[in-house]
Design an enzyme around this catalytic site. Structure first.
Site, PDB file in Angstrom:
ATOM      1  N   PHE A 380       3.030 -16.534-136.351  1.00 13.55           N
ATOM      2  CA  PHE A 380       3.090 -15.180-136.907  1.00 13.55           C
ATOM      3  C   PHE A 380       4.491 -14.779-137.360  1.00 13.55           C
ATOM      4  O   PHE A 380       4.906 -13.628-137.192  1.00 13.55           O
ATOM      5  CB  PHE A 380       2.554 -14.157-135.891  1.00 13.55           C
ATOM      6  CG  PHE A 380       1.396 -14.666-135.075  1.00 13.55           C
ATOM      7  CD1 PHE A 380       0.252 -15.125-135.697  1.00 13.55           C
ATOM      8  CD2 PHE A 380       1.463 -14.734-133.692  1.00 13.55           C
ATOM      9  CE1 PHE A 380      -0.816 -15.624-134.955  1.00 13.55           C
ATOM     10  CE2 PHE A 380       0.409 -15.226-132.940  1.00 13.55           C
ATOM     11  CZ  PHE A 380      -0.739 -15.678-133.579  1.00 13.55           C
ATOM     12  N   CYS A 381       5.213 -15.717-137.935  1.00 15.60           N
ATOM     13  CA  CYS A 381       6.587 -15.455-138.407  1.00 15.60           C
ATOM     14  C   CYS A 381       7.470 -14.931-137.280  1.00 15.60           C
ATOM     15  O   CYS A 381       8.318 -14.054-137.494  1.00 15.60           O
ATOM     16  CB  CYS A 381       6.592 -14.476-139.575  1.00 15.60           C
ATOM     17  SG  CYS A 381       5.749 -15.093-141.034  1.00 15.60           S
TER      18      CYS A 381
END
Length: 473
Positions: A380-381
Protein backbone atom coordinates in the site's frame (compact mmCIF):
# COMPACT_ATOMS: atom_id res chain seq x y z
CA UNK A 1 -22.02 -20.01 2.81
CA UNK A 2 -22.73 -20.46 6.48
CA UNK A 3 -23.98 -17.51 8.47
CA UNK A 4 -21.43 -15.84 10.73
CA UNK A 5 -22.78 -15.09 14.18
CA UNK A 6 -21.03 -13.17 16.91
CA UNK A 7 -23.74 -12.37 19.44
CA UNK A 8 -22.98 -8.69 18.88
CA UNK A 9 -26.02 -6.43 18.88
CA UNK A 10 -25.67 -3.69 16.32
CA UNK A 11 -27.49 -0.48 17.13
CA UNK A 12 -28.59 1.25 13.95
CA UNK A 13 -27.46 4.83 13.55
CA UNK A 14 -30.28 7.31 14.12
CA UNK A 15 -28.44 10.17 12.48
CA UNK A 16 -26.91 8.72 9.30
CA UNK A 17 -29.13 7.07 6.71
CA UNK A 18 -26.90 4.62 4.85
CA UNK A 19 -29.70 3.54 2.49
CA UNK A 20 -30.21 7.12 1.40
CA UNK A 21 -26.48 7.67 0.97
CA UNK A 22 -26.10 4.47 -1.07
CA UNK A 23 -28.66 5.84 -3.52
CA UNK A 24 -26.28 8.73 -4.14
CA UNK A 25 -23.24 6.54 -4.80
CA UNK A 26 -22.52 5.39 -8.35
CA UNK A 27 -21.90 1.72 -9.05
CA UNK A 28 -23.22 0.14 -5.84
CA UNK A 29 -25.45 -2.25 -7.83
CA UNK A 30 -22.88 -3.27 -10.46
CA UNK A 31 -22.68 -7.04 -10.91
CA UNK A 32 -19.48 -8.89 -11.79
CA UNK A 33 -18.77 -12.49 -12.81
CA UNK A 34 -17.56 -14.85 -10.12
CA UNK A 35 -15.97 -18.28 -10.43
CA UNK A 36 -18.47 -21.12 -11.03
CA UNK A 37 -21.43 -18.95 -10.04
CA UNK A 38 -23.87 -16.46 -11.46
CA UNK A 39 -22.81 -12.80 -11.42
CA UNK A 40 -22.63 -11.27 -7.96
CA UNK A 41 -23.15 -7.70 -6.84
CA UNK A 42 -19.70 -6.16 -6.47
CA UNK A 43 -18.64 -5.22 -2.96
CA UNK A 44 -16.03 -2.47 -2.91
CA UNK A 45 -13.76 -2.66 0.12
CA UNK A 46 -10.95 -0.72 -1.56
CA UNK A 47 -12.09 2.80 -0.67
CA UNK A 48 -8.70 3.80 0.75
CA UNK A 49 -7.39 3.64 -2.82
CA UNK A 50 -10.32 5.44 -4.47
CA UNK A 51 -13.97 6.01 -3.68
CA UNK A 52 -16.80 6.03 -6.23
CA UNK A 53 -18.43 9.24 -7.41
CA UNK A 54 -21.74 10.67 -6.20
CA UNK A 55 -24.66 10.71 -8.62
CA UNK A 56 -25.86 14.26 -7.85
CA UNK A 57 -22.35 15.57 -8.50
CA UNK A 58 -22.09 13.64 -11.77
CA UNK A 59 -25.49 14.98 -12.85
CA UNK A 60 -24.42 18.52 -12.03
CA UNK A 61 -21.20 18.10 -14.02
CA UNK A 62 -23.13 16.87 -17.06
CA UNK A 63 -25.34 19.94 -16.86
CA UNK A 64 -22.37 22.24 -16.33
CA UNK A 65 -20.34 20.95 -19.28
CA UNK A 66 -22.42 22.94 -21.74
CA UNK A 67 -21.12 26.05 -19.93
CA UNK A 68 -17.52 24.88 -19.75
CA UNK A 69 -14.84 27.26 -21.00
CA UNK A 70 -11.30 28.44 -20.31
CA UNK A 71 -10.86 30.35 -17.07
CA UNK A 72 -9.43 33.82 -16.44
CA UNK A 73 -9.16 36.66 -18.93
CA UNK A 74 -11.73 35.29 -21.36
CA UNK A 75 -14.37 37.90 -22.22
CA UNK A 76 -17.10 35.52 -23.35
CA UNK A 77 -20.00 34.74 -21.04
CA UNK A 78 -18.97 31.10 -20.63
CA UNK A 79 -15.41 32.04 -19.71
CA UNK A 80 -16.60 34.62 -17.18
CA UNK A 81 -18.93 32.06 -15.61
CA UNK A 82 -16.21 29.37 -15.56
CA UNK A 83 -13.70 31.78 -14.00
CA UNK A 84 -16.11 32.78 -11.26
CA UNK A 85 -17.00 29.17 -10.51
CA UNK A 86 -13.35 28.07 -10.45
CA UNK A 87 -12.46 30.83 -7.99
CA UNK A 88 -15.46 29.87 -5.86
CA UNK A 89 -14.22 26.25 -5.72
CA UNK A 90 -11.16 27.45 -3.79
CA UNK A 91 -13.39 29.16 -1.26
CA UNK A 92 -15.62 26.10 -0.88
CA UNK A 93 -12.66 23.79 -0.27
CA UNK A 94 -11.09 26.18 2.24
CA UNK A 95 -14.40 26.45 4.07
CA UNK A 96 -14.71 22.66 4.33
CA UNK A 97 -11.43 22.45 6.30
CA UNK A 98 -12.14 25.69 8.22
CA UNK A 99 -9.11 27.52 6.84
CA UNK A 100 -8.65 31.24 7.45
CA UNK A 101 -9.96 32.98 4.28
CA UNK A 102 -7.71 36.00 4.87
CA UNK A 103 -4.44 34.27 5.74
CA UNK A 104 -4.63 30.90 3.96
CA UNK A 105 -4.85 29.83 0.35
CA UNK A 106 -6.25 26.65 -1.20
CA UNK A 107 -4.20 25.44 -4.16
CA UNK A 108 -5.94 22.98 -6.44
CA UNK A 109 -3.64 20.16 -7.58
CA UNK A 110 -4.12 16.61 -8.88
CA UNK A 111 -3.86 14.68 -5.62
CA UNK A 112 -2.17 14.47 -2.22
CA UNK A 113 1.10 13.29 -3.76
CA UNK A 114 1.38 16.39 -5.91
CA UNK A 115 0.35 18.60 -2.97
CA UNK A 116 3.10 17.30 -0.70
CA UNK A 117 5.69 17.44 -3.47
CA UNK A 118 4.70 21.04 -4.13
CA UNK A 119 5.09 21.96 -0.47
CA UNK A 120 8.50 20.23 -0.32
CA UNK A 121 9.69 22.55 -3.09
CA UNK A 122 7.99 25.70 -1.84
CA UNK A 123 9.40 25.48 1.70
CA UNK A 124 12.84 25.95 0.16
CA UNK A 125 14.59 23.81 2.75
CA UNK A 126 18.30 24.33 3.31
CA UNK A 127 20.77 21.46 3.88
CA UNK A 128 20.72 22.19 7.62
CA UNK A 129 16.92 22.19 7.94
CA UNK A 130 15.21 19.16 9.46
CA UNK A 131 11.83 17.63 8.70
CA UNK A 132 10.49 15.22 11.32
CA UNK A 133 8.06 12.55 10.16
CA UNK A 134 7.09 9.03 11.25
CA UNK A 135 7.68 5.43 10.24
CA UNK A 136 3.97 4.97 9.47
CA UNK A 137 3.81 7.33 6.50
CA UNK A 138 2.69 6.69 2.95
CA UNK A 139 5.61 7.03 0.50
CA UNK A 140 4.05 10.31 -0.66
CA UNK A 141 4.66 11.84 2.77
CA UNK A 142 8.17 10.46 2.94
CA UNK A 143 10.01 10.53 -0.39
CA UNK A 144 9.43 14.23 -1.21
CA UNK A 145 11.12 15.23 2.06
CA UNK A 146 14.28 13.26 1.27
CA UNK A 147 15.08 15.66 -1.54
CA UNK A 148 16.33 18.58 0.57
CA UNK A 149 17.41 19.16 4.13
CA UNK A 150 17.36 16.19 6.48
CA UNK A 151 14.47 13.92 7.49
CA UNK A 152 14.18 11.97 10.72
CA UNK A 153 11.47 9.47 11.61
CA UNK A 154 9.67 8.95 14.91
CA UNK A 155 9.31 5.28 15.82
CA UNK A 156 6.30 3.06 16.40
CA UNK A 157 5.11 0.65 19.04
CA UNK A 158 4.50 -3.06 18.46
CA UNK A 159 1.01 -2.42 17.08
CA UNK A 160 2.18 0.22 14.65
CA UNK A 161 1.00 3.25 16.63
CA UNK A 162 3.07 6.40 16.75
CA UNK A 163 5.54 6.50 19.67
CA UNK A 164 4.85 9.97 21.05
CA UNK A 165 7.79 9.87 23.44
CA UNK A 166 10.17 9.11 20.59
CA UNK A 167 8.60 11.90 18.55
CA UNK A 168 9.17 14.36 21.38
CA UNK A 169 12.79 13.20 21.64
CA UNK A 170 13.31 13.77 17.92
CA UNK A 171 11.86 17.27 18.05
CA UNK A 172 13.91 18.12 21.12
CA UNK A 173 17.10 16.69 19.64
CA UNK A 174 16.84 18.69 16.40
CA UNK A 175 15.57 21.94 17.91
CA UNK A 176 15.88 24.69 16.63
CA UNK A 177 16.58 23.23 13.16
CA UNK A 178 13.16 21.58 12.76
CA UNK A 179 11.19 23.37 10.06
CA UNK A 180 8.30 20.95 9.80
CA UNK A 181 6.55 18.05 11.47
CA UNK A 182 4.60 16.12 8.83
CA UNK A 183 2.27 13.28 9.83
CA UNK A 184 -0.69 11.38 8.40
CA UNK A 185 -4.03 11.98 10.08
CA UNK A 186 -4.92 8.32 9.62
CA UNK A 187 -2.81 5.44 8.32
CA UNK A 188 -3.68 3.86 4.99
CA UNK A 189 -2.37 0.53 6.34
CA UNK A 190 -3.81 0.16 9.85
CA UNK A 191 -6.30 3.02 9.90
CA UNK A 192 -4.70 4.33 13.07
CA UNK A 193 -5.90 7.86 13.86
CA UNK A 194 -3.22 10.18 15.16
CA UNK A 195 -3.98 12.86 17.74
CA UNK A 196 -3.78 15.79 15.34
CA UNK A 197 -4.27 18.53 17.93
CA UNK A 198 -1.56 17.15 20.18
CA UNK A 199 0.89 16.77 17.28
CA UNK A 200 0.26 20.29 16.00
CA UNK A 201 0.80 21.74 19.48
CA UNK A 202 3.98 19.69 19.88
CA UNK A 203 5.35 20.97 16.57
CA UNK A 204 4.63 24.58 17.52
CA UNK A 205 6.22 24.07 20.93
CA UNK A 206 9.50 23.37 19.13
CA UNK A 207 9.14 26.24 16.68
CA UNK A 208 8.13 24.09 13.70
CA UNK A 209 5.13 24.19 11.43
CA UNK A 210 2.74 21.25 11.19
CA UNK A 211 1.73 19.48 7.99
CA UNK A 212 -1.23 17.06 7.94
CA UNK A 213 -1.47 14.40 5.24
CA UNK A 214 -5.26 14.08 5.35
CA UNK A 215 -5.65 11.68 2.41
CA UNK A 216 -7.09 8.95 4.67
CA UNK A 217 -8.49 11.31 7.29
CA UNK A 218 -10.59 13.73 5.25
CA UNK A 219 -13.06 11.11 3.90
CA UNK A 220 -13.87 9.84 7.40
CA UNK A 221 -13.45 12.60 9.98
CA UNK A 222 -14.33 16.28 10.27
CA UNK A 223 -11.43 18.63 9.56
CA UNK A 224 -10.73 21.85 11.42
CA UNK A 225 -7.47 23.68 10.76
CA UNK A 226 -8.17 25.96 13.75
CA UNK A 227 -7.22 29.66 13.82
CA UNK A 228 -3.68 30.88 13.33
CA UNK A 229 -2.12 31.32 16.74
CA UNK A 230 -4.10 28.44 18.24
CA UNK A 231 -1.71 25.81 19.66
CA UNK A 232 -3.44 23.10 17.61
CA UNK A 233 -3.50 25.06 14.34
CA UNK A 234 -2.77 22.97 11.23
CA UNK A 235 -0.33 24.97 9.11
CA UNK A 236 -0.54 22.84 5.98
CA UNK A 237 -3.12 20.29 4.90
CA UNK A 238 -3.44 18.07 1.82
CA UNK A 239 -6.00 15.58 0.59
CA UNK A 240 -7.25 13.98 -2.64
CA UNK A 241 -10.67 14.24 -4.24
CA UNK A 242 -10.54 10.67 -5.51
CA UNK A 243 -10.51 9.36 -1.93
CA UNK A 244 -13.48 11.49 -0.85
CA UNK A 245 -16.10 10.62 -3.52
CA UNK A 246 -14.77 13.00 -6.19
CA UNK A 247 -12.64 10.88 -8.58
CA UNK A 248 -12.24 13.59 -11.23
CA UNK A 249 -8.54 14.39 -10.87
CA UNK A 250 -8.44 17.18 -8.30
CA UNK A 251 -6.79 17.44 -4.88
CA UNK A 252 -5.84 20.32 -2.65
CA UNK A 253 -3.01 21.88 -0.66
CA UNK A 254 -4.06 24.43 1.95
CA UNK A 255 -1.57 26.63 3.76
CA UNK A 256 -0.58 30.18 4.69
CA UNK A 257 -0.31 32.65 1.85
CA UNK A 258 3.10 33.82 3.03
CA UNK A 259 4.63 30.44 2.17
CA UNK A 260 3.51 30.60 -1.44
CA UNK A 261 4.19 34.29 -2.00
CA UNK A 262 7.89 33.65 -1.41
CA UNK A 263 10.12 32.55 -4.26
CA UNK A 264 9.23 30.99 -7.57
CA UNK A 265 6.82 28.08 -8.09
CA UNK A 266 8.29 24.73 -9.10
CA UNK A 267 6.26 24.84 -12.33
CA UNK A 268 6.40 28.00 -14.41
CA UNK A 269 4.32 29.02 -17.38
CA UNK A 270 0.81 30.06 -18.28
CA UNK A 271 -1.28 31.39 -15.43
CA UNK A 272 1.60 31.68 -12.96
CA UNK A 273 2.78 35.17 -13.88
CA UNK A 274 1.66 38.76 -13.72
CA UNK A 275 4.36 40.26 -15.98
CA UNK A 276 7.14 38.82 -18.14
CA UNK A 277 10.03 40.68 -19.71
CA UNK A 278 12.96 39.43 -21.75
CA UNK A 279 14.99 38.91 -18.57
CA UNK A 280 12.53 39.52 -15.71
CA UNK A 281 9.47 37.77 -14.32
CA UNK A 282 6.91 39.08 -11.86
CA UNK A 283 4.97 36.14 -10.45
CA UNK A 284 1.22 36.24 -9.98
CA UNK A 285 -0.64 36.15 -6.70
CA UNK A 286 -1.93 33.11 -4.82
CA UNK A 287 -3.13 30.59 -5.67
CA UNK A 288 -2.55 31.42 -9.35
CA UNK A 289 1.25 31.21 -9.24
CA UNK A 290 1.03 27.61 -7.99
CA UNK A 291 -1.61 26.44 -10.48
CA UNK A 292 0.38 26.38 -13.70
CA UNK A 293 -1.38 25.83 -17.00
CA UNK A 294 -5.07 25.43 -17.77
CA UNK A 295 -6.69 24.09 -14.61
CA UNK A 296 -8.86 21.02 -14.13
CA UNK A 297 -12.05 23.05 -13.79
CA UNK A 298 -14.34 20.00 -13.87
CA UNK A 299 -12.28 18.24 -11.20
CA UNK A 300 -12.32 21.35 -9.01
CA UNK A 301 -16.06 21.71 -9.44
CA UNK A 302 -16.63 18.03 -8.64
CA UNK A 303 -14.56 18.28 -5.46
CA UNK A 304 -16.32 21.47 -4.39
CA UNK A 305 -19.81 20.03 -4.94
CA UNK A 306 -18.91 16.75 -3.24
CA UNK A 307 -17.62 18.53 -0.15
CA UNK A 308 -20.84 20.53 0.04
CA UNK A 309 -22.88 17.32 0.06
CA UNK A 310 -20.71 15.72 2.74
CA UNK A 311 -20.87 18.89 4.78
CA UNK A 312 -24.66 18.94 4.55
CA UNK A 313 -24.81 15.31 5.73
CA UNK A 314 -22.32 16.02 8.51
CA UNK A 315 -18.86 14.49 8.75
CA UNK A 316 -19.49 13.75 12.43
CA UNK A 317 -22.46 11.57 11.43
CA UNK A 318 -20.41 9.80 8.77
CA UNK A 319 -17.63 9.19 11.30
CA UNK A 320 -20.08 7.72 13.83
CA UNK A 321 -21.56 5.32 11.27
CA UNK A 322 -18.14 4.24 10.00
CA UNK A 323 -16.99 3.64 13.57
CA UNK A 324 -19.87 1.19 13.93
CA UNK A 325 -18.93 -0.51 10.66
CA UNK A 326 -15.28 -0.76 11.67
CA UNK A 327 -15.99 -2.22 15.10
CA UNK A 328 -18.31 -4.81 13.54
CA UNK A 329 -15.70 -5.74 10.92
CA UNK A 330 -13.02 -6.16 13.60
CA UNK A 331 -15.26 -8.42 15.66
CA UNK A 332 -16.06 -10.67 12.72
CA UNK A 333 -12.53 -10.78 11.32
CA UNK A 334 -11.01 -11.68 14.67
CA UNK A 335 -13.27 -14.73 14.74
CA UNK A 336 -11.82 -16.16 11.51
CA UNK A 337 -9.40 -19.05 12.24
CA UNK A 338 -5.78 -18.26 11.43
CA UNK A 339 -6.45 -14.60 10.63
CA UNK A 340 -4.09 -11.97 12.06
CA UNK A 341 -5.49 -8.43 12.17
CA UNK A 342 -2.98 -5.59 12.42
CA UNK A 343 -3.40 -2.38 14.37
CA UNK A 344 -5.78 -1.27 17.08
CA UNK A 345 -8.27 1.45 17.96
CA UNK A 346 -8.82 4.33 17.43
CA UNK A 347 -8.88 3.87 13.68
CA UNK A 348 -10.81 4.76 10.56
CA UNK A 349 -12.29 1.92 8.54
CA UNK A 350 -8.98 0.62 7.21
CA UNK A 351 -8.14 -2.91 8.38
CA UNK A 352 -5.18 -5.00 7.20
CA UNK A 353 -4.77 -8.70 7.89
CA UNK A 354 -3.11 -11.94 6.83
CA UNK A 355 -4.34 -15.52 6.87
CA UNK A 356 -1.95 -18.22 8.00
CA UNK A 357 -0.60 -20.35 5.11
CA UNK A 358 -2.37 -18.23 2.46
CA UNK A 359 -0.44 -15.71 0.37
CA UNK A 360 -1.97 -12.23 0.68
CA UNK A 361 -2.31 -11.91 -3.12
CA UNK A 362 -3.98 -15.30 -3.34
CA UNK A 363 -6.38 -14.28 -0.58
CA UNK A 364 -7.34 -11.15 -2.49
CA UNK A 365 -7.85 -13.15 -5.68
CA UNK A 366 -10.11 -15.69 -3.99
CA UNK A 367 -12.27 -12.92 -2.51
CA UNK A 368 -12.59 -11.35 -5.96
CA UNK A 369 -13.24 -14.50 -7.99
CA UNK A 370 -15.40 -16.33 -5.45
CA UNK A 371 -17.36 -13.49 -3.86
CA UNK A 372 -17.09 -10.43 -6.09
CA UNK A 373 -15.33 -8.61 -3.25
CA UNK A 374 -12.70 -6.02 -4.12
CA UNK A 375 -9.89 -5.45 -1.62
CA UNK A 376 -6.20 -4.48 -1.98
CA UNK A 377 -3.07 -6.50 -1.25
CA UNK A 378 0.62 -5.69 -0.92
CA UNK A 379 2.35 -2.87 0.94
CA UNK A 380 0.00 0.00 0.00
CA UNK A 381 2.84 2.42 -0.80
CA UNK A 382 4.07 2.15 2.78
CA UNK A 383 6.77 -0.53 2.63
CA UNK A 384 8.74 0.40 5.78
CA UNK A 385 5.52 0.46 7.81
CA UNK A 386 4.35 -2.92 6.51
CA UNK A 387 7.76 -4.48 7.22
CA UNK A 388 7.49 -3.14 10.79
CA UNK A 389 4.06 -4.73 11.24
CA UNK A 390 5.34 -8.03 9.86
CA UNK A 391 8.41 -7.91 12.10
CA UNK A 392 10.76 -8.04 9.12
CA UNK A 393 14.12 -6.39 8.72
CA UNK A 394 14.75 -4.11 5.79
CA UNK A 395 16.71 -5.97 3.11
CA UNK A 396 20.32 -4.92 2.84
CA UNK A 397 19.87 -4.63 -0.91
CA UNK A 398 16.52 -3.68 -2.42
CA UNK A 399 17.48 -5.58 -5.54
CA UNK A 400 16.51 -8.70 -3.59
CA UNK A 401 12.92 -7.46 -3.69
CA UNK A 402 13.16 -6.10 -7.23
CA UNK A 403 13.54 -9.61 -8.59
CA UNK A 404 10.26 -10.73 -7.02
CA UNK A 405 6.83 -10.34 -8.67
CA UNK A 406 4.59 -7.98 -6.70
CA UNK A 407 2.34 -10.81 -5.54
CA UNK A 408 5.27 -12.72 -4.02
CA UNK A 409 6.60 -9.80 -1.99
CA UNK A 410 5.81 -9.64 1.73
CA UNK A 411 2.54 -7.84 2.24
CA UNK A 412 -0.93 -7.72 3.72
CA UNK A 413 -4.54 -7.91 2.63
CA UNK A 414 -6.54 -4.74 3.29
CA UNK A 415 -10.19 -3.82 3.45
CA UNK A 416 -11.14 -0.15 3.59
CA UNK A 417 -14.68 0.96 4.28
CA UNK A 418 -16.74 3.83 2.98
CA UNK A 419 -19.89 5.38 4.37
CA UNK A 420 -21.98 3.50 1.78
CA UNK A 421 -20.77 0.05 2.90
CA UNK A 422 -23.13 -2.04 5.01
CA UNK A 423 -23.10 -4.56 7.83
CA UNK A 424 -24.40 -7.19 5.40
CA UNK A 425 -21.39 -6.66 3.12
CA UNK A 426 -19.05 -7.14 6.07
CA UNK A 427 -20.88 -10.34 6.98
CA UNK A 428 -20.43 -11.67 3.44
CA UNK A 429 -16.70 -10.96 3.66
CA UNK A 430 -16.43 -12.79 6.98
CA UNK A 431 -18.42 -15.76 5.68
CA UNK A 432 -16.10 -16.16 2.71
CA UNK A 433 -12.99 -15.79 4.89
CA UNK A 434 -14.32 -18.59 7.12
CA UNK A 435 -14.77 -20.74 4.02
CA UNK A 436 -11.26 -19.98 2.77
CA UNK A 437 -9.79 -20.81 6.19
CA UNK A 438 -11.53 -24.20 6.10
CA UNK A 439 -10.57 -25.01 2.49
CA UNK A 440 -7.07 -23.60 2.11
CA UNK A 441 -5.57 -26.59 0.30
CA UNK A 442 -8.51 -26.81 -2.08
CA UNK A 443 -8.21 -23.17 -3.08
CA UNK A 444 -4.45 -23.45 -3.45
CA UNK A 445 -5.03 -26.23 -5.98
CA UNK A 446 -7.75 -24.27 -7.81
CA UNK A 447 -5.69 -21.10 -8.22
CA UNK A 448 -2.49 -20.66 -10.20
CA UNK A 449 -0.11 -17.82 -10.88
CA UNK A 450 -0.57 -16.06 -14.20
CA UNK A 451 3.02 -15.37 -15.19
CA UNK A 452 1.73 -12.78 -17.63
CA UNK A 453 1.21 -10.42 -14.73
CA UNK A 454 -2.37 -10.88 -13.52
CA UNK A 455 -1.37 -12.55 -10.27
CA UNK A 456 -3.43 -15.46 -8.99
CA UNK A 457 -6.32 -16.62 -11.17
CA UNK A 458 -8.59 -19.68 -11.21
CA UNK A 459 -7.42 -22.46 -13.47
CA UNK A 460 -10.45 -21.64 -15.61
CA UNK A 461 -8.81 -18.28 -16.34
CA UNK A 462 -11.93 -16.20 -15.65
CA UNK A 463 -11.19 -12.48 -15.52
CA UNK A 464 -13.44 -10.49 -13.12
CA UNK A 465 -14.48 -7.55 -15.30
CA UNK A 466 -17.99 -6.07 -15.60
CA UNK A 467 -20.05 -8.16 -17.98
CA UNK A 468 -21.25 -5.24 -20.10
CA UNK A 469 -17.75 -3.99 -20.94
CA UNK A 470 -15.98 -4.97 -24.12
CA UNK A 471 -12.28 -4.70 -23.34
CA UNK A 472 -9.43 -5.00 -25.79
CA UNK A 473 -7.06 -6.96 -23.56
Amino acid sequence: MRRVTTGVKIIKSQSFNVKQFRKMVMGVDVRVPVHKNRPARFINFDNAASTPALKPVYDKLKDYLKWYSGVHRGTGHKSILSSQRFDKCHEDIARFVKADPERDTAIIVKNTTEAINKLSYRLNLSPTDVVVSTMMEHHSNDLPWRRAGRIDYAGLDSEGRLDLQDLSRKLRFWYPRVRLLTVCGASNVTGHINNIGHLAALAHEYGARFMLDAAQYAPHQALDMKPHGHPEHIDYLAFSGHKIYAPFGAGVLVGPRDTFLKGAPEYAGGGTVALVGSSQVKWGGVPDRDEAGSPNLIGALALSETLKILDSIGMEKIAAYEEQLTEYALRLLKGVPGLTVYGSLPRVGVVSFNMRDVNHSLLGAILAYEGGIGIRTGCFCAQPYVRHLLGQEEPANLDEYARLPVWEMPGLARISLGAYNTLAEIEKLAELLHRIAARKKEYQREYVLDLGGAGYIPRSGLTPVPLHLSLDL
